[in-house]
Design an enzyme around this catalytic site. Structure first.
Site, PDB file in Angstrom:
ATOM      1  N   GLY A  69       0.947  -1.153  -0.022  1.00 39.41           N
ATOM      2  CA  GLY A  69      -0.155   0.059   0.006  1.00 39.41           C
ATOM      3  C   GLY A  69       1.079   1.182   0.076  1.00 39.41           C
ATOM      4  O   GLY A  69       0.577   2.184  -0.534  1.00 39.41           O
ATOM      5  N   THR A  70       1.848   1.150   0.842  1.00 39.69           N
ATOM      6  CA  THR A  70       2.892   2.256   0.776  1.00 39.69           C
ATOM      7  C   THR A  70       3.365   2.816  -0.460  1.00 39.69           C
ATOM      8  O   THR A  70       3.526   3.628  -1.091  1.00 39.69           O
ATOM      9  CB  THR A  70       3.966   1.877   1.741  1.00 39.69           C
ATOM     10  OG1 THR A  70       3.503   1.868   3.034  1.00 39.69           O
ATOM     11  CG2 THR A  70       5.001   3.410   1.735  1.00 39.69           C
ATOM     12  N   GLN A 177      -7.999   1.907   5.093  1.00 40.91           N
ATOM     13  CA  GLN A 177      -8.624   1.340   6.157  1.00 40.91           C
ATOM     14  C   GLN A 177      -9.984   1.099   5.937  1.00 40.91           C
ATOM     15  O   GLN A 177     -10.761   0.476   6.578  1.00 40.91           O
ATOM     16  CB  GLN A 177      -8.568   2.440   7.252  1.00 40.91           C
ATOM     17  CG  GLN A 177      -7.123   2.647   8.033  1.00 40.91           C
ATOM     18  CD  GLN A 177      -6.731   1.284   8.777  1.00 40.91           C
ATOM     19  OE1 GLN A 177      -7.820   0.370   8.956  1.00 40.91           O
ATOM     20  NE2 GLN A 177      -5.340   1.294   8.828  1.00 40.91           N
ATOM     21  N   SER A 194      -4.365  -1.226   0.497  1.00 42.38           N
ATOM     22  CA  SER A 194      -3.223  -2.227   1.121  1.00 42.38           C
ATOM     23  C   SER A 194      -4.110  -3.577   1.511  1.00 42.38           C
ATOM     24  O   SER A 194      -4.870  -3.633   2.327  1.00 42.38           O
ATOM     25  CB  SER A 194      -2.309  -1.693   2.282  1.00 42.38           C
ATOM     26  OG  SER A 194      -1.485  -2.784   2.459  1.00 42.38           O
ATOM     27  N   HIS A 196      -3.285  -6.136   3.215  1.00 44.14           N
ATOM     28  CA  HIS A 196      -3.417  -6.816   4.395  1.00 44.14           C
ATOM     29  C   HIS A 196      -4.126  -6.014   5.399  1.00 44.14           C
ATOM     30  O   HIS A 196      -4.523  -6.564   6.676  1.00 44.14           O
ATOM     31  CB  HIS A 196      -1.790  -7.104   5.053  1.00 44.14           C
ATOM     32  CG  HIS A 196      -1.253  -5.699   5.447  1.00 44.14           C
ATOM     33  ND1 HIS A 196      -1.146  -5.111   6.716  1.00 44.14           N
ATOM     34  CD2 HIS A 196      -0.830  -4.684   4.906  1.00 44.14           C
ATOM     35  CE1 HIS A 196      -0.614  -4.168   6.778  1.00 44.14           C
ATOM     36  NE2 HIS A 196      -0.325  -3.739   5.491  1.00 44.14           N
ATOM     37  N   CYS A 320       4.824   7.506  23.589  1.00 43.15           N
ATOM     38  CA  CYS A 320       5.636   6.511  24.437  1.00 43.15           C
ATOM     39  C   CYS A 320       5.962   5.306  23.569  1.00 43.15           C
ATOM     40  O   CYS A 320       6.795   4.441  23.799  1.00 43.15           O
ATOM     41  CB  CYS A 320       5.178   6.064  25.766  1.00 43.15           C
ATOM     42  SG  CYS A 320       5.074   7.442  26.857  1.00 43.15           S
TER      43      CYS A 320
END
Length: 460
Positions: A69-70, A177, A194, A196, A320
């Protein structure tokens, strides 16, 4: 162990597995060759392309299989910008696009182009009017995701597409998405996705370019996939991607209703069960399977680790858990709390029992993490000795600066101020968000010898 991170990668769909195994036996030959093995491979590739194109809503000859997808996003942006270079070198994106889009925009800028980021509201949605105002005469391409990958908010694709059409600007939609849940609204010029993300195999993406869109593939020329994706076609992966997309679409209507009800339950119950929590993203215009919330006074990495020990796989967009130790660009653009951020994205087949157990486990996990960090149970006023305090949190990562602010806010009188010194980038987002949640006034940020000084005025 419940897997609640389908937005990162969905489990392989059974249909994808069956199609992949079958295509490995039948689709190994070169589809460009005319002998029988090559013709058989070509038939498989063509059938996969037709099935995927039907799901996307385009012609088969407009769709290309890519290596991810990228890669589809990068090829779409570079090819469209190059094809329309005579118009100009201006690119428009939303502030909450996937990092692949923002990285491509940064590369474009480094090569002499320009780009504008359209801001979003606190729910993570762009305003169609604001997007339209960002379009210029020299705008070569506009980019807008169909739904956000971190908070699930759906974007006004149809409205923006109409504005782009009126301005003569092609619109690239990142549908990674949402494509498994249904087709993208009409009006787009280019689309990337994408496999996956919907239960297809990893390592295969979709790139659709409408006929009539000026497009110049970049890099060395290649004869395969219309020159838009170099190298030998991964026929088994393409077949499995198309088969699984068709399968999940057939299940989408019923599964969407079921998972939306489970997500609604999480959205409602988490703030009731866990104090000092903010559920982010649009509550209505959103993906059916995804919910994100942020917990005050919690270290996101520790929270995810503890949930993993409790056998729940979730993800986070908080500072984080980022490899760069900076807040999520999505949460930053929305202006919401980034500390203790949890994204729950339910794969197909998630049971109500799994969600119920998650809701039973979560309060205890959050409480334990807060206790370890020394977070305040409540903000208890004390006799005010001074009208202003300075908290030195330099060298400490969030949520520690926010925890220390919460501990002392009651030591100044109403109208008094607390100044927090911090060199953590996340404090720029989390201290104002804390003020919103605790109904205190965020005065602003001032430069300090090291880092910044964040000034908060006590209102209650």
């Amino acid at each position: 162990m419940p897997y609640f991170d389908a937005a990162s990668s969905a489990p392989l769909h059974p249909v994808a597995r069956q199609a992949l195994l079958a295509a490995l036996d039948e689709g190994w030959a070169d589809p460009a060759r005319l002998y029988r093995e090559g013709r058989r491979a070509r038939l498989l590739l063509d059938a996969a392309r037709e099935a995927a194109a039907e799901a996307v809503g385009c012609r088969p000859d407009e769709l290309t299989f890519t290596s991810s997808g990228t890669r589809a996003v990068h090829s779409a942006i570079s090819g469209a910008l190059a094809g329309r270079r005579r118009v100009g070198r201006h690119l428009v994106v939303s502030a909450v696009e996937h990092s692949s889009v923002l990285h491509a925009a940064a590369t474009h800028e480094a090569q002499g182009g320009t780009f504008a980021e359209v801001p979003v509201d606190r729910a993570g949605a762009v305003s169609a009017a604001a997007y339209g105002e960002a379009l210029r005469e020299d705008t070569a391409l506009a980019c807008l995701q169909s739904a956000n990958h971190e908070v699930g908010t759906e974007q006004p694709v149809a409205e923006v597409a109409e504005l782009c059409r009126a301005s003569g600007v092609p619109l690239l939609v990142d549908a990674a998405q949402s494509l498994g849940w249904g087709p993208v609204p009409a009006g787009w010029s280019l689309l990337a996705a994408s496999a996956h993300k919907w239960g297809g195999p990893s390592g295969v993406g979709l790139l659709a370019v409408r006929k009539g869109v000026r497009f110049a593939p970049q890099g060395p020329a290649d004869e395969r996939e219309s020159g838009r994706a170099v190298g030998f076609e991964n026929i088994p992966a393409g077949v499995a991607a198309a088969a699984s997309l068709r399968a999940v679409r057939a299940e989408a209507a019923a599964e969407s209703v079921r998972l939306r009800a489970l997500v609604d339950l999480i959205r409602a119950r988490v703030p009731e069960l866990v104090p000092d929590v903010e559920v982010v993203g649009d509550p209505v215009r959103r993906l059916p399977h995804l919910v994100t919330f942020s917990c005050l006074y919690v270290d996101g990495e520790t929270l995810l680790h503890e949930l993993d020990r409790a056998e729940f796989s979730v993800s986070s967009g908080s500072s984080c858990t980022s490899s760069t130790l900076t807040p999520s660009h999505v949460l930053r653009a929305m202006g919401v709390l980034s500390e203790g951020n949890v994204r729950v994205s339910l794969p197909a087949g998630t049971t109500a029992e799994d969600v119920d157990r998650f809701l039973r486990v979560l309060p205890g996990v959050v409480s334990e993490v807060r206790e370890k960090l020394g977070a305040p149970v409540s903000v208890a006023p004390s006799p005010a000795a001074t009208t202003s305090l300075v908290v030195d949190s330099l060298g400490k990562r969030c949520p520690i600066p926010v925890i220390e602010l919460a501990k002392v806010i009651g030591e100044v009188p109403v109208g008094g101020t607390v100044t927090v010194l911090s060199d953590d980038e996340a404090a720029r987002l989390d201290i104002p968000a804390w003020c919103v949640m605790r109904e205190q006034e965020y005065v602003g940020e001032q430069p300090a010898d090291r880092g910044s000084a964040y000034v908060v005025r006590r209102l209650s």
